[in-house]
Write a protein that holds these residues in place. Sequence first.
Motif, mmCIF file in Angstrom:
data_model
loop_
_atom_site.group_PDB
_atom_site.id
_atom_site.type_symbol
_atom_site.label_atom_id
_atom_site.label_comp_id
_atom_site.label_asym_id
_atom_site.label_seq_id
_atom_site.Cartn_x
_atom_site.Cartn_y
_atom_site.Cartn_z
ATOM 1 N N SER A 146 -1.942 -7.066 3.260
ATOM 2 C CA SER A 146 -0.616 -6.758 3.797
ATOM 3 C C SER A 146 -0.074 -7.915 4.619
ATOM 4 O O SER A 146 1.138 -8.079 4.748
ATOM 5 N N ILE A 149 2.123 -9.996 2.515
ATOM 6 C CA ILE A 149 3.434 -9.381 2.333
ATOM 7 C C ILE A 149 4.310 -9.679 3.541
ATOM 8 O O ILE A 149 5.475 -10.088 3.405
ATOM 9 N N TYR A 158 2.216 -1.722 -1.973
ATOM 10 C CA TYR A 158 2.940 -2.990 -2.037
ATOM 11 C C TYR A 158 4.444 -2.820 -1.803
ATOM 12 O O TYR A 158 5.154 -3.808 -1.634
ATOM 13 N N PRO A 190 2.245 -7.313 -6.100
ATOM 14 C CA PRO A 190 0.896 -7.022 -5.616
ATOM 15 C C PRO A 190 0.271 -8.244 -4.937
ATOM 16 O O PRO A 190 0.367 -9.368 -5.444
ATOM 17 N N THR A 191 -0.351 -8.021 -3.796
ATOM 18 C CA THR A 191 -1.000 -9.090 -3.040
ATOM 19 C C THR A 191 -2.347 -8.583 -2.505
ATOM 20 O O THR A 191 -2.545 -7.375 -2.347
#
Length: 224
Positions: free
Chosen positions: A23, A26, A56, A19-20
């Motif tokens: 985007s 990511i 995610y 999880p971040t």
Amino acid sequence: MSSSASTPILQIITIPHRPTPTSAEIDQELAPALSILTGAPGLVAAWKGRRHEDKYTILLLLLWSDLSASRSFFTSPSYNDFNRVAQPALRGRKITWQQHAPAGQWDLSDLAHLRSVIESPCVEVALTKVVEGGVAGYYDGFRRVVSKVLDAEPGCDGWWISPLIENPQDQLLLINWKSHSAHHEVFERRPGFQQCIDTLKDYYAEFVIPTHVVELSPLFGSLP
């Protein structure tokens, strides 16, 4: 059908990112790994999207020149490098890549159908496990009923289906939807949806739970 050794192969890779907040983070963390992947010999094209059900999780659609090209990469030192540089972004989660299906062997899986799915705002990915001995009947029902229902559905702009090389009883079905709601909120309330279920239900070895890929965009190359 022709031999899969000389047939383009579509592969789906699932990358469960940690999880971040954004985007963009990511994309930044996966960039080194994806750079290794897109340099693989025999890779014709690649697309990247995210799973609608889990923002995610990244899904890659890869088109290889043939099965040996994919096998060569995933048994090479380059895949070890890919896996190693991706690990900090995964935090112990595992990449799933053992899903290959021939592209272009016959009318249900030709490149024209694949093109109609790739250019999609929302791709339904339905891995269908078919009962032993039921594949021929499943294809017959898909041709007679399901393909016609999907072709007539306003929210559907294409579909593609092919058996998995790992187990030809398992079918990889991709459907192009105008949106996630066009599938779940609209189509599933139409009589055509029930027609599809009634036609194929006897061939399901287990209930199909699809996932959806959104924000699919080209990462490398293009379709022939």
